[in-house]
Design an enzyme around this catalytic site. Sequence first.
Site, PDB file in Angstrom:
ATOM      1  N   ASN A 103      52.630 -14.624  17.250  1.00  0.00           N
ATOM      2  CA  ASN A 103      52.522 -13.320  16.551  1.00  0.00           C
ATOM      3  C   ASN A 103      51.051 -13.598  15.692  1.00  0.00           C
ATOM      4  OD1 ASN A 103      52.704 -11.211  14.606  1.00  0.00           O
ATOM      5  ND2 ASN A 103      54.361 -12.189  13.407  1.00  0.00           N
ATOM      6  N   LYS A 606      57.248  -2.186  12.786  1.00  0.00           N
ATOM      7  CA  LYS A 606      57.719  -1.746  11.522  1.00  0.00           C
ATOM      8  C   LYS A 606      56.618  -2.556  10.412  1.00  0.00           C
ATOM      9  CE  LYS A 606      60.793  -0.992   8.213  1.00  0.00           C
ATOM     10  NZ  LYS A 606      60.997   0.731   7.978  1.00  0.00           N
TER      11      LYS A 606
HETATM   12  C1  AGP Z   1      56.384   4.471   7.751  1.00  0.00           C
HETATM   13  O1  AGP Z   1      57.537   5.293   8.313  1.00  0.00           O
HETATM   14  C2  AGP Z   1      55.713   4.009   8.806  1.00  0.00           C
HETATM   15  N1  AGP Z   1      56.401   3.062   9.426  1.00  0.00           N
HETATM   16  C3  AGP Z   1      54.399   3.211   8.131  1.00  0.00           C
HETATM   17  O2  AGP Z   1      53.665   4.458   7.888  1.00  0.00           O
HETATM   18  C4  AGP Z   1      54.342   2.114   6.950  1.00  0.00           C
HETATM   19  O3  AGP Z   1      54.950   2.830   5.811  1.00  0.00           O
HETATM   20  C5  AGP Z   1      53.013   1.411   6.806  1.00  0.00           C
HETATM   21  O4  AGP Z   1      52.815   0.755   8.116  1.00  0.00           O
HETATM   22  C6  AGP Z   1      52.974   0.565   5.783  1.00  0.00           C
HETATM   23  O5  AGP Z   1      53.943  -0.423   5.862  1.00  0.00           O
HETATM   24  P1  AGP Z   1      54.028  -1.321   4.532  1.00  0.00           P
HETATM   25  O6  AGP Z   1      54.747  -0.509   3.333  1.00  0.00           O
HETATM   26  O7  AGP Z   1      55.208  -2.302   4.890  1.00  0.00           O
HETATM   27  O8  AGP Z   1      52.896  -1.920   4.223  1.00  0.00           O
END
Ligand code: AGP
Length: 611
Positions: A103, A606
């Site tokens: 990863n 995610k």
């Molecule tokens: C939101 O629906 C998204 N999956 C994405 O914009 C996310 O909020 C962004 O990647 C930031 O993630 P984090 O809050 O885990 O830093």
Amino acid sequence: MCGLIGYIGNNAVAQTLLDGLKNLEYRGYDSAGIALNDNNEIDVFKAKGKLNNLFEVISNHQNQVQSSHVGIGHIRWATHGKATVENAHPHLSNDKKLVLVHNGIIENYQELRARLEKEGFVFHSQTDTETAVHLIDKEYKTCANLEQAVIKAVKQLEGAFAFCIMHKDEPDKIIAVRKNAPLIIGLGDNENFIASDIPAVLGKVQKIIHLNDGELAIVKQNSVEVKDLNGNLINKEIEEIGFNPEVISKAGYKHFMLKEINEQPAIIRKIVQEHLSDEAIVWGKLPCTLNLEKIQNISIIACGTSLHAAMFAQNLWEDWLQIPVHVEAASEYIYRKNITSENTLFIGISQSGETADTITAVKQAKEKGAQILILTNREDSSIVRYGDCVVPLQAGIEVSVAATKSYTAQLAALYWMGLYFAEQKTSISANQLAVLKQNLTELPAKMEEILSNSTAAQNLAQKLTSYSDLVYIGRGINLASALEGALKLKEISYINANAYAAGELKHGPIALLDENMPVIAILGPGVTFAKMISNCEEAKARNAKVIAVLPLHSDIKEGLFDTCLFTPQTDETTFPMLANIQLQLLAYYTADALGREVDQPRNLAKSVTVE
Ligand code: AGP
């Protein structure tokens, strides 16, 4: 990005790895694979696409997967090389004895690959990862054991990595090592696990160890040793898992996203109880160690949905605290000459706590002497270690890739934190403070009202399925609502949705409007309401269908809106938290009506652990 798992023990290894990967699917789903070390050889099984495809491959090789007691697995979010079987992990050495999953991103892979190719190593994929296999394999030939080979090789790697590595000739162990990518060890009874994140081992073990950067673990069936990269043993703290396995069940809902949308009132109730139930605002379970006197400006840095939460805070805090609040996407902040200083309160918001852009921004601000506050849903995440002060969101594990409950929890957290700072600074009157506290306290019941009747959102969703483009508009504190509403819709339905500051519409985007381009207007109460109405009139005059999200009993002209999604009445500052629920429902039902894979939208993952 990507999820990895390792298992050593007496349970069915292939099935255990697949179970773990299932709970890591939120980290990527472009391809998946496992490798089993069965004493005679390393068997690798891979499939392109979702994990179900790998299930099928394995079920066709049942007799081959029986005998092993140790294995590693991976679920991929593609960075280097397309989502093909060749690029899927695990990757094997040329002699097929060494295998690993990865990863992260190896930044100097091109240079290493060229060198290794010259030395005769043959590459079978386009990945950066394969470089690491051949490099470790090369070192293995001159080292006493796998552990030493790994140490020697990872010192040559630049970038981010979490690895699980096995060698055919050392079948009693898996080596795990990390730098800038998360990795935990799950401690079982006569069995041990390695994983990118806790959901992979939920229900299997109670105790875990968090590996830090530059640490390597030698994981055997009945022992785990953690060392630094000089081979010195490290005494690690053993932690209890704080989650119960139910957090990763759908609890009867069709999708995690719908379940998580419905969890929001309870989360806000918990936040209100913890922070607003006493006369003075309570900071929470972790102390506020910030030197508030020193703060002359605030910077809030985040990505995606978390960035929208930051924009919401900017609107409230500049008013409540009377100091400049700067908000910026982390990926932009890190390349800009900025004015962060030791008088800056620098806030990094990250649901996952693993977002590479946000972590880099926080590191840079720390180097400039700013006081660092981290707002995250994962107290065990990488970003936490850079915080002088950490505020846990307490939204619970969010499985759906599209953020919903974590966003609402971020808004509520930024709301009470703003009130806390204002109270400390006495920058707002006691009266105003009491009213604002009351507004937040009343929110959960109002959220429940929206959730108890989603018919309007469902009906509108059916209509939206026939459009390929939409515009969202908002002003002031509701620009963030418009941006978040559009992001939610596009990421799960794939309908092109663009959000604009409503006042900007007339400066160009209005050219897009006609009967095929609906406009979703977020009309919060307060100073922007009248101007928003004018912007809706402008859209209507261009034949666009105008959909309003607004409080019940708002003063509106009959016929202006084609559809309304109402919220209960509330004030300007808390309206975004209610409007957001209508927008989440709209996005959810639209995507579901289109038959999309709501919890795992294409191309996304995610947590984005690459810059
Ligand atoms: C939101 O629906 C998204 N999956 C994405 O914009 C996310 O909020 C962004 O990647 C930031 O993630 P984090 O809050 O885990 O830093």
